[in-house]
Motif scaffolding. Structure first.
Motif, short mmCIF file in Angstrom:
data_model
loop_
_atom_site.label_atom_id
_atom_site.label_comp_id
_atom_site.label_asym_id
_atom_site.label_seq_id
_atom_site.Cartn_x
_atom_site.Cartn_y
_atom_site.Cartn_z
N PRO A 170 99.90 62.69 38.33
CA PRO A 170 100.04 62.01 39.62
C PRO A 170 99.66 62.89 40.82
CG PRO A 170 101.93 61.52 38.22
CD PRO A 170 101.12 62.58 37.51
N VAL A 171 99.79 64.21 40.68
CA VAL A 171 99.40 65.12 41.78
C VAL A 171 97.89 65.08 41.97
CG1 VAL A 171 99.27 67.54 42.52
CG2 VAL A 171 101.36 66.68 41.46
N LEU A 172 97.17 65.15 40.86
CA LEU A 172 95.71 65.16 40.95
C LEU A 172 95.19 63.80 41.45
CD1 LEU A 172 93.47 67.18 40.38
CD2 LEU A 172 93.21 66.18 38.12
N LEU A 173 95.86 62.75 41.03
CA LEU A 173 95.40 61.40 41.39
C LEU A 173 95.90 60.97 42.76
CD1 LEU A 173 95.88 59.73 37.90
CD2 LEU A 173 93.77 60.64 38.89
N GLY A 174 96.77 61.78 43.37
CA GLY A 174 97.21 61.47 44.73
C GLY A 174 98.43 60.58 44.81
N ASP A 175 99.13 60.40 43.69
CA ASP A 175 100.31 59.53 43.71
C ASP A 175 101.62 60.28 43.92
OD1 ASP A 175 98.73 57.28 43.24
OD2 ASP A 175 98.74 57.64 41.08
N GLU A 176 101.55 61.59 43.92
CA GLU A 176 102.76 62.41 44.07
C GLU A 176 102.35 63.70 44.79
OE1 GLU A 176 104.27 63.98 40.33
OE2 GLU A 176 106.34 63.58 40.92
N THR A 177 103.23 64.20 45.67
CA THR A 177 102.89 65.47 46.31
C THR A 177 103.23 66.62 45.36
OG1 THR A 177 105.05 65.83 47.32
CG2 THR A 177 103.47 64.53 48.59
N VAL A 178 102.65 67.78 45.64
CA VAL A 178 102.91 68.96 44.83
C VAL A 178 104.42 69.26 44.80
CG1 VAL A 178 102.59 71.48 44.79
CG2 VAL A 178 100.62 69.98 45.15
N THR A 208 89.89 72.06 35.65
CA THR A 208 89.93 71.89 37.10
C THR A 208 91.33 71.56 37.60
OG1 THR A 208 87.77 70.93 36.95
CG2 THR A 208 88.93 70.57 39.00
N ARG A 216 98.90 80.65 41.37
CA ARG A 216 99.70 79.62 42.06
C ARG A 216 100.92 79.19 41.24
NH1 ARG A 216 97.41 77.59 46.72
NH2 ARG A 216 98.86 75.85 46.63
N GLY A 270 94.14 74.68 38.31
CA GLY A 270 94.20 75.47 39.54
C GLY A 270 94.61 74.67 40.76
N ILE A 271 94.22 73.37 40.81
CA ILE A 271 94.50 72.61 42.03
C ILE A 271 95.68 71.66 41.92
CG2 ILE A 271 92.13 72.82 42.91
CD1 ILE A 271 91.59 70.00 42.03
N GLY A 276 93.74 80.37 41.44
CA GLY A 276 94.27 79.16 40.81
C GLY A 276 95.37 79.50 39.83
N ARG A 333 92.59 59.19 44.10
CA ARG A 333 92.00 60.25 44.90
C ARG A 333 90.71 60.72 44.23
NH1 ARG A 333 95.21 65.17 47.09
NH2 ARG A 333 96.84 64.54 45.67
N GLY A 359 82.71 73.94 34.51
CA GLY A 359 83.81 73.12 35.02
C GLY A 359 83.98 73.19 36.52
N PHE A 397 92.35 77.28 48.55
CA PHE A 397 93.74 77.75 48.45
C PHE A 397 94.16 78.44 49.76
CE2 PHE A 397 91.98 78.45 44.09
CZ PHE A 397 92.65 77.43 43.43
#
Lengths: 101, 383
Positions: free
Chosen positions: B338-346, B155, B251, B158-159, B248, A12, B237, A69
């Motif tokens: 994996p969340v940031l890279l898109g391999d796993e959902t939050v 970064t 959360r 927060g996300i 952020g 991503r 950043g 958010f």
């Protein structure tokens, strides 16, 4: 609501935290002129977007809210076109406004 | 998902995930002796700068946190180390330990530093024997209280890693547990949002008021909380506003209704999501406040890789930054990249994280326990 807007396949390059957001946060530096697939549309980046920074997913008018958010995080101090860098040069803090109950 | 773990049932009904021996100086003057005893015996020490010459809320805060330490369900036995002339009365402090094995020494009574260390070492030896082989019992995950914190944020915090902790928090609360979110300065810019999520208007007002008191404190010093916030590092950043930074951060608490507001170090008295006013305290001061509440585990998100553990609870270090996972293997416990890279959902990551928390509750040692890098501090200002 946390959405998983970007495709889960492959690495991503940016994250849209909530489906109400009008900005996306990039995971790796994206270059000016690159065309990014965002949901149903393609967005051409107007500037380099460094890692961790944001670009506009839709046009934000001067005085409009920046939404991340699913919440207001700031107000545009100038019109921000789609694909532009969204940062301190075109956004002001709204801390007093959102601190109220 | 495993919903029970083997832990320690305490006399007051609470459950612990560790059986630590705590060496607690009653005053800053005895910190060095306490540290020598703890290091010699490889047990946990709680250094602080209070215990004497304190007044009002500052004095009460020190005592409240130390009582939170000796009564804590993760603590099986306590040695207090005093001088003899200090403000804090060890006898009163040790009452909070209930029926746990305890000892007390005073440096003046023992005849100096070396003799106090020697006596303290003997006593810790006795305490270790007394709690050795303490019975473990099957405990439900609904008895867990997990505190949350972030440090050396980037970064990904927060996300990705903070939302993943939030998903873990939502799941734990759904199963009947409790979660604490603190860091008053950090949630300043999100106080309105948090207040609107409170169970009652009174709780919401308390959230706004605690951040107002912190801002007033800075103003009395001729400054503002907003000065240099976001920091130059935050701006470089990609963080644009204080509101964005705060959103952020909060959360970590997930999305459930806020059930109450706790004073710094106050014992938690219910389930669900609680906000603790950690006041001016940051880092390890805020961690001490939140853990003194009785929380058994601290979930700690970090981008750059914060090294601090706690002597009161396992601190699970979580990062979404792959580089940090790879470079700082003796610091990081949980890979949320994996969340940031898109391999796993939050949500998937939150479930995986709760499974890890249950493992840790059942005895899995975290990096900070393995390397024995713990920091403990009690904030001087408790507004």
């Amino acid at each position: 609501m946390v959405s998983e807007v970007t495709e889960l396949a492959g690495k991503r390059r940016y994250v849209v935290v909530d489906d109400r957001d009008n900005v996306a946060t990039v995971v790796e530096m994206l270059k000016e002129g690159e065309v990014i697939e965002a949901g149903m549309k393609n967005i051409k980046l107007l500037r380099d977007i460094p890692e961790g920074h944001k670009f506009a997913l839709s046009r934000i008018p001067k005085g409009g809210y920046i939404i991340k958010f699913g919440e207001w995080i700031g107000r545009a101090t100038a019109e921000i076109p789609v694909g532009d860098h969204v940062h301190i040069h075109n956004v002001e803090d709204i801390v007093d406004e959102v601190r109220k109950l | 998902m495993k919903t029970t773990f083997m832990g320690y049932r305490r006399h007051d009904g609470r459950s612990g995930v560790r059986n630590y021996v705590a060496v607690v100086p009653t005053v800053l003057c005895s910190v060095s002796v306490a540290r020598s005893i703890a290091e010699a015996m490889r047990v946990n020490v709680f250094p602080h700068e209070g215990g004497c010459g304190q007044v009002g809320s500052e004095k009460e805060h020190t005592l409240r946190v130390l009582e939170g330490v000796v009564s804590h369900p993760n603590v099986g036995a306590v040695l207090t180390v005093g001088l003899s002339c200090e403000q804090i009365d060890a006898t009163r402090l040790l009452k909070a330990a209930g029926d746990k094995p305890t000892r007390h020494i005073r440096i003046h009574d023992e005849g100096g530093n070396a003799k106090a260390v020697k006596r303290g070492v003997e006593m810790v030896g006795e305490l270790k024997k007394e709690i050795k082989g303490a019975d473990k019992t099957n405990i439900s995950v609904d008895e867990l209280t997990i505190a949350t914190q972030c440090g050396s944020s980037d970064t990904g915090s927060g996300i990705a890693s903070n939302p993943a902790v939030g998903a873990m928090a939502d799941k734990l609360i759904e199963l009947g547990g409790a979660v604490i979110i603190g860091e008053t300065g950090g949630l300043y810019g999100a106080a309105g949002l948090m207040a609107r999520r409170a169970a009652t208007k009174e709780i919401g007002d308390k959230i706004i008021a605690m951040t107002d008191r912190l801002e007033e404190y800075y103003k009395r010093m001729g400054h503002s909380l907003r000065e240099g916030n976001p920091t130059p590092g935050n701006i470089a950043g990609g963080l644009t506003t204080l509101v964005e930074k705060s959103l952020g951060g909060v959360r970590k608490g997930g999305t459930t209704t806020i059930r109450g507001v706790l004073s710094p170090g106050e014992r938690i008295s219910g389930k669900g999501l609680w906000v603790m006013n950690t006041s001016h305290g940051i880092g390890s001061c805020a961690a001490a406040d939140m853990l003194a509440s009785g929380a058994q585990i601290l979930a700690y998100t970090t981008g750059g890789g914060n090294p601090t553990g706690s002597p009161l609870a396992p601190v699970v270090k979580i990062t979404a930054t792959k580089k940090t996972v790879e470079r700082l293997e003796d610091i990081i416990d949980f890979d949320a990249s994996p969340v940031l890279l898109g391999d796993e959902t939050v949500k998937e990551c939150g479930n995986r994280m709760l499974e890890e928390m249950v493992e840790v509750a059942g005895g899995k040692i975290v990096q900070a326990e393995k390397t024995r890098h713990t920091v403990f501090a009690i904030g001087k200002v408790a507004l």
